[in-house]
Design a protein around this motif. Structure first.
Motif, PDB file in Angstrom:
ATOM      1  N   TYR A 160     -36.427   2.955  -2.516  1.00  0.00           N
ATOM      2  CA  TYR A 160     -36.529   4.406  -2.658  1.00  0.00           C
ATOM      3  C   TYR A 160     -35.409   5.090  -1.872  1.00  0.00           C
ATOM      4  CZ  TYR A 160     -38.740   4.506   2.012  1.00  0.00           C
ATOM      5  OH  TYR A 160     -38.999   4.376   3.351  1.00  0.00           O
ATOM      6  N   GLN A 162     -34.554   9.081  -0.001  1.00  0.00           N
ATOM      7  CA  GLN A 162     -35.227  10.286   0.464  1.00  0.00           C
ATOM      8  C   GLN A 162     -34.222  11.222   1.108  1.00  0.00           C
ATOM      9  OE1 GLN A 162     -38.007   8.648   3.399  1.00  0.00           O
ATOM     10  NE2 GLN A 162     -36.701   9.441   5.051  1.00  0.00           N
ATOM     11  N   GLN A 322     -43.795   7.506  -8.529  1.00  0.00           N
ATOM     12  CA  GLN A 322     -42.413   7.399  -8.070  1.00  0.00           C
ATOM     13  C   GLN A 322     -41.975   8.544  -7.167  1.00  0.00           C
ATOM     14  OE1 GLN A 322     -40.896   6.619 -12.310  1.00  0.00           O
ATOM     15  NE2 GLN A 322     -39.485   5.406 -11.082  1.00  0.00           N
ATOM     16  N   MET A 323     -42.693   9.672  -7.188  1.00  0.00           N
ATOM     17  CA  MET A 323     -42.237  10.870  -6.483  1.00  0.00           C
ATOM     18  C   MET A 323     -43.247  11.291  -5.429  1.00  0.00           C
ATOM     19  SD  MET A 323     -39.498  12.728  -6.677  1.00  0.00           S
ATOM     20  CE  MET A 323     -38.876  14.257  -5.966  1.00  0.00           C
ATOM     21  N   GLU A 324     -42.735  11.527  -4.207  1.00  0.00           N
ATOM     22  CA  GLU A 324     -43.570  11.997  -3.106  1.00  0.00           C
ATOM     23  C   GLU A 324     -42.874  13.156  -2.402  1.00  0.00           C
ATOM     24  OE1 GLU A 324     -45.562   8.780  -0.593  1.00  0.00           O
ATOM     25  OE2 GLU A 324     -43.941   7.671  -1.567  1.00  0.00           O
ATOM     26  N   ALA A 361     -38.408  14.995   0.232  1.00  0.00           N
ATOM     27  CA  ALA A 361     -38.897  14.316  -0.960  1.00  0.00           C
ATOM     28  C   ALA A 361     -38.413  12.872  -0.956  1.00  0.00           C
ATOM     29  CB  ALA A 361     -38.415  15.031  -2.223  1.00  0.00           C
ATOM     30  N   TYR A 363     -38.089   9.384  -3.617  1.00  0.00           N
ATOM     31  CA  TYR A 363     -38.134   8.907  -5.005  1.00  0.00           C
ATOM     32  C   TYR A 363     -37.953   7.404  -5.021  1.00  0.00           C
ATOM     33  CZ  TYR A 363     -37.098   8.246  -9.933  1.00  0.00           C
ATOM     34  OH  TYR A 363     -37.122   7.818 -11.238  1.00  0.00           O
TER      35      TYR A 363
END
Length: 365
Positions: A160, A162, A322-324, A361, A363
């Motif tokens: 990921y 960020q 997939q997204m936070e 964020a 990903y």
């Protein structure tokens, strides 16, 4: 290996049409049987059963072919061996009989029961049930389902990236007994690349930067100075305005633990983390604000790199697998810096201690 040939004949006309299809299949089967025989396999008719309640029902022919190593223990009772030509003739005769309207005598069924299943005791049954319940729980967790059958939103494992921004405040710094600095609040920015191992553990390599303007200087010893604007400054260790800023750049390796979530589909997930790395402090244009008014043009420009620790905690919201998005706080600590050969000599002030609140964020690919 098993071959099954099955057709449903409802009329004499359909029987003639299907006959040709069966002949084609028999040709393929004969070739397979010939190939099997060339490999040393025994070909048996395990079961030929013709049963129908009305004219036009279809025979079911199942061929069992076992290698020599299995010939001593066939799955079903062995029957006389046939060649591919015998098989084709048998199927063709069966279809011809149906097409001509003649009834075939039903053949007795062969009992294929292998033997009675072993009986389990009550304790053995209970133990198997417990094992199945444990396996079911593991499968539910892996599939993102609660024991009550509700869906759980889970993050995707893997690499990921960020990015985050925020505000930070640096504690006072300086050399005890000589000079201390206080700072204005500043901005924070960071980027990182990491890897999520599972739903709870992840780690990342991160770069972050913070910058603070120096607010005031407090000398460790009385320095009576008459500032034309603010009047006497520096007496009795009083603080007075200063110019300049300090930039902090960090390169860290961080480990995080995401707790199990709560709320809708457990999408809100608290986290904690810690990291270690290096921090570079760069001082630019630091001087007391009254220096220009008294004709002093000395400024402090220096940099140094030292180990750094950071600790953080916050909460993430899982928008999708997939997204936070996340909101959290970080505390950064460095023991001391060493600035050598500056215009003020060699200095060894306290290190950086910064409190940061940030949002960002993440990903996962």
């Amino acid at each position: 290996m098993r071959f099954s040939i099955e057709a449903k004949l409802t009329t004499k006309a359909s029987a003639l049409e299907i006959l040709q299809e069966w002949r084609d299949q028999c040709a393929v089967t004969e070739a397979a049987l010939a190939n099997t025989a060339s490999l040393g396999h025994r070909v048996d008719i395990a079961h030929i059963h013709e049963a129908w309640s009305m004219r036009g029902a279809a025979p079911l022919l199942i061929i069992f072919m076992a290698p020599p190593a299995l010939a001593a223990e066939p799955l079903v009772a062995p029957s006389p061996s046939l060649t591919g030509s015998d098989l084709q003739k048998t199927v063709s005769d069966s279809v011809h009989t149906l097409a001509s309207g003649e009834e075939s005598q039903p053949q007795p069924e062969i009992n294929e029961k292998v033997g009675p299943e072993p009986q389990l005791s009550k304790d053995e049954i209970i133990e198997q049930i417990k094992q199945l319940e444990v396996q079911l729980m593991i499968l539910k967790r892996a599939a993102g389902v609660t024991p009550e059958g509700k869906k759980i939103a889970l993050p995707k494992n893997g690499i990921y990236v960020q990015g985050d921004i925020g505000l930070q405040q640096r504690e006072f710094a300086g050399e005890n007994g000589i000079t201390n600095l206080t700072f204005e609040p500043g901005l924070y920015g960071g980027v990182g690349i990491g890897y999520r191992y599972d739903r709870n553990f992840r780690f990342s390599f991160e770069y972050s930067t913070m910058q603070n303007a120096v607010s005031k200087i407090r000398p460790g010893i009385p320095i009576p100075v008459e500032d034309p604007v603010v009047g006497p400054v520096g007496n009795n260790g009083a603080r007075f305005p200063a110019n300049g800023d300090v930039k902090l750049d960090s390169y860290t390796v961080n480990v995080y633990y995401d707790l199990n979530g709560f709320g809708y589909e457990r999408r809100f997930r608290p986290y904690i983390g810690a990291g270690v790395g290096l921090m570079t402090s760069k001082i630019s244009g630091l001087q007391p604000a009254f220096f220009p008014s008294i004709g002093v043009d000395r400024k402090l420009d220096a940099s140094d790199t030292q180990p750094v620790l950071n600790f953080e905690a916050g909460i993430s919201y899982l928008l999708g697998d997939q997204m936070e998005f996340y909101l959290g706080g970080r505390y950064t600590y460095t023991s001391t810096f060493l600035f050598e050969d500056t215009s003020f000599g060699t200095l060894m002030p306290n290190g950086a201690r910064n409190w940061t609140i940030k949002t960002g964020a993440r990903y996962t690919f």
